[in-house]
Design a protein around this motif. Structure first.
Motif, PDB file in Angstrom:
ATOM      1  N   VAL A 103      14.747  12.677 -11.025  1.00 47.55           N
ATOM      2  CA  VAL A 103      13.856  13.853 -10.625  1.00 47.55           C
ATOM      3  C   VAL A 103      13.510  13.360  -9.198  1.00 47.55           C
ATOM      4  CG1 VAL A 103      11.557  15.178 -11.276  1.00 47.55           C
ATOM      5  CG2 VAL A 103      12.941  13.728 -13.141  1.00 47.55           C
ATOM      6  N   GLY A 104      14.090  14.318  -8.077  1.00 42.30           N
ATOM      7  CA  GLY A 104      13.561  14.353  -6.991  1.00 42.30           C
ATOM      8  C   GLY A 104      13.553  13.087  -6.241  1.00 42.30           C
TER       9      GLY A 104
ATOM     10  N   LEU B 220      10.690  12.424   2.400  1.00 45.27           N
ATOM     11  CA  LEU B 220      11.543  12.821   1.411  1.00 45.27           C
ATOM     12  C   LEU B 220      10.855  12.658   0.098  1.00 45.27           C
ATOM     13  CD1 LEU B 220      14.977  11.125   2.738  1.00 45.27           C
ATOM     14  CD2 LEU B 220      14.096  13.523   2.843  1.00 45.27           C
ATOM     15  N   GLY B 221      10.018  11.594   0.114  1.00 46.80           N
ATOM     16  CA  GLY B 221       9.515  11.314  -1.259  1.00 46.80           C
ATOM     17  C   GLY B 221       8.597  10.166  -1.051  1.00 46.80           C
ATOM     18  N   GLN B 222       7.616   9.731  -2.062  1.00 41.12           N
ATOM     19  CA  GLN B 222       6.556   8.901  -1.956  1.00 41.12           C
ATOM     20  C   GLN B 222       6.033   8.763  -3.627  1.00 41.12           C
ATOM     21  OE1 GLN B 222       3.182  10.079   0.118  1.00 41.12           O
ATOM     22  NE2 GLN B 222       3.508  12.174  -0.329  1.00 41.12           N
ATOM     23  N   THR B 223       5.092   7.501  -3.524  1.00 38.09           N
ATOM     24  CA  THR B 223       4.918   7.161  -4.974  1.00 38.09           C
ATOM     25  C   THR B 223       3.836   8.243  -5.265  1.00 38.09           C
ATOM     26  OG1 THR B 223       4.065   5.472  -6.388  1.00 38.09           O
ATOM     27  CG2 THR B 223       3.177   5.546  -3.977  1.00 38.09           C
ATOM     28  N   ILE B 224       3.788   8.385  -6.536  1.00 43.15           N
ATOM     29  CA  ILE B 224       2.461   9.285  -6.869  1.00 43.15           C
ATOM     30  C   ILE B 224       1.625   8.452  -7.699  1.00 43.15           C
ATOM     31  CG2 ILE B 224       4.229  11.324  -7.311  1.00 43.15           C
ATOM     32  CD1 ILE B 224       3.944  10.815 -10.655  1.00 43.15           C
ATOM     33  N   ASP B 225       1.848   7.261  -7.731  1.00 43.80           N
ATOM     34  CA  ASP B 225       0.610   6.464  -8.315  1.00 43.80           C
ATOM     35  C   ASP B 225       0.727   5.016  -7.525  1.00 43.80           C
ATOM     36  OD1 ASP B 225       2.953   5.236  -9.898  1.00 43.80           O
ATOM     37  OD2 ASP B 225       2.486   6.742 -11.119  1.00 43.80           O
ATOM     38  N   ASP B 226       1.120   3.893  -8.227  1.00 38.32           N
ATOM     39  CA  ASP B 226       0.945   2.532  -7.628  1.00 38.32           C
ATOM     40  C   ASP B 226       2.231   2.241  -6.472  1.00 38.32           C
ATOM     41  OD1 ASP B 226      -1.042   2.035  -9.084  1.00 38.32           O
ATOM     42  OD2 ASP B 226      -0.002   0.666 -10.566  1.00 38.32           O
ATOM     43  N   ALA B 227       1.958   1.614  -5.477  1.00 34.45           N
ATOM     44  CA  ALA B 227       3.087   1.479  -4.657  1.00 34.45           C
ATOM     45  C   ALA B 227       3.664   0.341  -5.024  1.00 34.45           C
ATOM     46  CB  ALA B 227       2.301   0.785  -3.518  1.00 34.45           C
TER      47      ALA B 227
ATOM     48  N   GLY C 266       0.715  -0.942   0.047  1.00 37.86           N
ATOM     49  CA  GLY C 266       0.021   0.273  -0.162  1.00 37.86           C
ATOM     50  C   GLY C 266       0.861   1.195  -0.057  1.00 37.86           C
ATOM     51  N   HIS C 267       2.108   1.159   0.443  1.00 41.88           N
ATOM     52  CA  HIS C 267       3.016   2.539   0.698  1.00 41.88           C
ATOM     53  C   HIS C 267       4.298   2.271  -0.019  1.00 41.88           C
ATOM     54  CE1 HIS C 267      -0.143   2.706   3.887  1.00 41.88           C
ATOM     55  NE2 HIS C 267       0.008   4.020   3.534  1.00 41.88           N
ATOM     56  N   THR C 268       4.689   3.515  -0.704  1.00 43.01           N
ATOM     57  CA  THR C 268       6.216   3.357  -1.195  1.00 43.01           C
ATOM     58  C   THR C 268       6.741   4.927  -0.667  1.00 43.01           C
ATOM     59  OG1 THR C 268       5.792   2.017  -3.027  1.00 43.01           O
ATOM     60  CG2 THR C 268       7.860   3.319  -3.193  1.00 43.01           C
ATOM     61  N   LEU C 269       7.368   4.665   0.673  1.00 43.09           N
ATOM     62  CA  LEU C 269       7.849   6.053   1.317  1.00 43.09           C
ATOM     63  C   LEU C 269       9.323   6.150   1.327  1.00 43.09           C
ATOM     64  CD1 LEU C 269       5.102   5.999   4.192  1.00 43.09           C
ATOM     65  CD2 LEU C 269       5.142   7.449   2.007  1.00 43.09           C
ATOM     66  N   LEU C 270       9.993   7.228   1.269  1.00 42.60           N
ATOM     67  CA  LEU C 270      11.370   7.397   1.622  1.00 42.60           C
ATOM     68  C   LEU C 270      11.266   8.568   2.630  1.00 42.60           C
ATOM     69  CD1 LEU C 270      13.994   6.571   0.549  1.00 42.60           C
ATOM     70  CD2 LEU C 270      13.990   8.317  -0.910  1.00 42.60           C
ATOM     71  N   ILE C 271      11.800   8.076   3.868  1.00 40.60           N
ATOM     72  CA  ILE C 271      11.731   8.878   5.056  1.00 40.60           C
ATOM     73  C   ILE C 271      12.979   9.136   5.729  1.00 40.60           C
ATOM     74  CG2 ILE C 271      10.772   8.663   7.361  1.00 40.60           C
ATOM     75  CD1 ILE C 271       8.251   7.640   6.077  1.00 40.60           C
ATOM     76  N   CYS C 272      13.377  10.256   6.140  1.00 39.48           N
ATOM     77  CA  CYS C 272      14.327  10.412   6.990  1.00 39.48           C
ATOM     78  C   CYS C 272      13.886  10.161   8.393  1.00 39.48           C
ATOM     79  CB  CYS C 272      15.100  11.818   6.424  1.00 39.48           C
ATOM     80  SG  CYS C 272      16.414  12.272   7.754  1.00 39.48           S
TER      81      CYS C 272
END
Ligand code: KG4
Ligand code: ZN
Length: 335
Positions: free
Chosen positions: A208-209, A158-165, A138-144
């Motif tokens: 990109v980011g 820091l970043g996350q998915t903009i569509d599918d996990a 359900g998630h794709t997160l890049l976290i500090c």
């Protein structure tokens, strides 16, 4: 302090007893995967009914394995979100009932924070700041994950998915390739026979980011297979896996460099993937950074990570009111 923790956010019915947020006295996970395989995915209503049947025995098993009586517990915790509402309700209602009847505080835990804490359970020396790549169905997160300056931890997105996990992409591509459910392990097995360089699938948002995109990759797999029906399924699986792992590792590595992270840590179901585990380890060795790769059992859903998080939450915020509701869309508290 001993915490009985319950996790029922999706299709695993789990209970654990954890001491002082670190020592796992027992961890029992009863997977419903076989039940849902028939349907090619998790059926929410079926999941809640199974949680209802399994939770009592799973909790009893966790208490027996930990050799703990209710009178020796200090709190009862449960995942309060995010997840499937029917599934969450079973665990939350049960935990509140145990807490109330045993006269103990109840602690509602964020499932994603649980995944973030899983690494601490296996490596108490985890040094901050750490970049955590949280990749599940359900998630794709890049976290500090960084110190809050008061002995606690705070999370910066820091970043996350903009569509599918990422896990969702594995599951969808596996279904398209006829490899069954759950897709991650099926793709990984198939990829083992294939050539990861056979097809150059696109790397979404590469360069990109720190956000991710996987829906274009999934479409690209479908298009390629329709245009090349003779292609070997194992080559498609290996090349697809390579595209996902490549973009995940490249971004996590770049993010770690930019925030000056001492380590990269992975979590969530997709972190059970061997190729991802190896590539993160290699990148960290090359960059002189530590890699925290939790055991596969700790990457996928379990209650030990909920018990560990509950200990931190109870100390920082106190008990959760019994009136607090399960929240299927609960967000991670970010700074
Ligand atoms: O964290 P998790 O157990 O449940 C969620 O909270 O979503 O993650 C499940 C996801 C599924 O999409 C599954 O296909 C994926 O993790 N997964 C894998 C592997 N094992 C599980 N993906 C890639 N490779 C694996 N070995
Ligand atoms: Zn999960």
């Amino acid at each position: 302090m001993k915490v009985l923790a319950i996790e029922t956010s999706c299709d695993e019915t789990a209970a654990a007893v954890v001491e002082d947020g670190r020592r796992v006295l027992s961890s029992v996970v009863s997977s419903q995967t076989a039940v849902h395989t028939t349907f090619g995915g998790v059926v929410p209503e079926v999941a809640s009914r199974h949680h209802l049947e399994l939770l009592g025995p799973v909790v009893a098993d966790a208490m027996t394995k930990a050799s703990v009586e209710p009178g020796q517990l200090d709190a009862v915790a449960a995942t309060i979100g995010p997840g499937l509402i029917g599934s969450l309700l079973v665990g939350v209602s049960a935990a509140k009932a145990y807490a109330w009847s045993w006269g103990l505080p109840f602690v509602g835990v964020n499932h994603m924070e649980g995944h973030l804490h899983a690494a601490f359970l296996e490596d108490p020396e985890l040094s901050l700041p750490t970049v955590v790549l949280l990749v599940s169905g359900g998630h794709t997160l890049l976290i500090c994950m960084q110190s809050d300056g008061q002995g606690g931890v705070e999370y910066r997105l820091l970043g996350q998915t903009i569509d599918d996990a990422a896990g969702e992409a594995f599951d969808k591509v596996a279904r398209f390739l006829g490899l069954g459910y759950p897709g991650g392990p099926a793709i990984e097995r198939e990829a083992g026979q294939g050539d990861a360089t056979a097809i150059a699938f696109p790397r979404g948002l590469a360069g990109v980011g720190y956000d991710f995109s996987f829906s274009g990759l999934k479409t690209s797999v479908v298009r390629y297979v329709k245009a090349h029906p003779e292609v070997r399924v194992c080559d498609v699986a290996a090349s697809f896996q390579e595209a996902v792992v490549d973009v995940l590792v490249t971004k996590a590595r770049r993010a770690a460099g930019e925030v000056g992270a001492k380590a990269i840590c992975i979590g969530g179901g997709v972190a059970a993937n061997t190729s991802l585990r190896e590539r993160v380890r290699e990148a960290c060795v090359a960059d002189g950074r530590s890699a925290f790769i939790p055991s596969r059992a700790m990457c996928t859903d379990n209650a030990a990570m909920i018990g560990a998080t509950a200990w931190y939450r109870l100390r920082a915020d106190g008990p959760t009111p019994l009136g607090a509701a399960a929240d299927p869309n609960l967000k991670l508290p970010l700074v």
